[in-house]
Design a protein around this motif. Sequence first.
Motif: not given
Length: 497
Positions: A204-223
Amino acid sequence: MEYILEMKDISKTFPGVTALDHVQLQIRPGEVHALMGENGAGKSTLMKILMGIYTQDEGGEILFDGKPYHVNNPREAMEKGIAMIHQELNPILDMSVYENIFVGRELRKNGLVDHKAEIEETQKLIEECSLHVSPKEPLRNLTVAQCQLIEIIKAISINAKVIIMDEPTAAITEREVGFLFDHIRRLTQKGVAVIYISHRMDEIFTICDRVSVYRDGQYIGSGDTTALDEAQLIKMMVGREITDVFPKLDAEIGEVIFEANHIIRSDNKVKDVSFSVRKGEILGIGGLVGAGRSELVEGIFGMHPLSSGEIRIKGKAISVHSPKDIIKEGVALITEDRKMTGLNLMGSVNDNISMVAIRKLVQNGLYSKSKAMQASNDYIQKLNIKTPSGDQIAGNLSGGNQQKVVISKWLLNDPDIIILDEPTRGIDVGAKRDIYLLLGSLVQQGKAVIMISSEIPELMGVCDRIMVMCEGKLSGEVMREEFSQERIMALASAIKV
């Protein structure tokens, strides 16, 4: 246009389960965007809605290239410019490499399939990916890693604007990961967006520019990945801090309980390998893809014939002609491919968990459904399997929860020796930790554990000893106090140290 893809207020409910609860996703052209979350968080469901495999509940909206987006199946999604490489590969084994790449979108000349053009185009794509196979080779003759790369080539070949990669590195070597990352960078330079689903933090930290996180079917945030660290990402994913990723429980190591001497498979994929494991010990088996690790344990377990070798359990030589011979001696094998060899995907969670230990669930000479349900519920709680009930169809669970069902199935049989082949592949950091703690509790009970893993940090974190294989042979052994990634990689690559 800031976003090539926007998914707004997306929901999806299955019987008894809210898989997605008003979630969102925004993807920019030319970026690599990671989707992160525990198994069952909803990542794959969201992508299946995008590919037209599932239909979203009413109320949500998808915009692609600035226009409303509606598709009914993956073929329509591909025609619009979205491709997906699935975690569970579905190659057509009796078709050639080029036929797999062009299946459903054949090149035609005068109304007929132009095989010559397909072969030439496939050859170019193969060379670009540094893959050394013939376009005419049937997929049945390729390794899992090679099949994975063919899927990647297939997605690249349709000139998609968005490519979804679901655990694309799960079955490929570090060298092949390097090639994949090179191709991802080439794609993003052309403006192609890549949605990248993985549980491997380093990737994730090598190849990705941004990340979106989900937990238990809900959107937690992006960064932005540059603004996050591993601890922050884990906390977003699991809702708590995990300070000890590889918990190692103390266990008393006793006498030798299992021995395999001079194992040679009749297909020569394993060449004269000997090893033993003790009560209370976790023995790791390391090596590169194709080193013969899975082939070794499958041969021992009676899934493939041996041309020679001796197996001893608790000092007694046993004869193994089929898996049932070794199962009755108290050995369990949790295989690498849970869908092909681990589960009945059409059966319920209850049916799958009780599958191996049917004799333990007999009452008055008859199979007791109530005993099976009780046993199943015990393991659903013990392993924290996310399912609405034991009646849920196993194929409807997330990959990580399916893996927990496979482990439960074997533990219910109360084996003394547990062999696990890539037990945490495709599983999130929280579920991995649950499995490591489970292995620790098993060896504390005096059981022996043999674990195959392609992740060296995982082997070093949980094992007492690591044997390393290379080209079907045992290339060396490393004790816990001598563990180092360099030493293990050198043995895996047959480099003298």
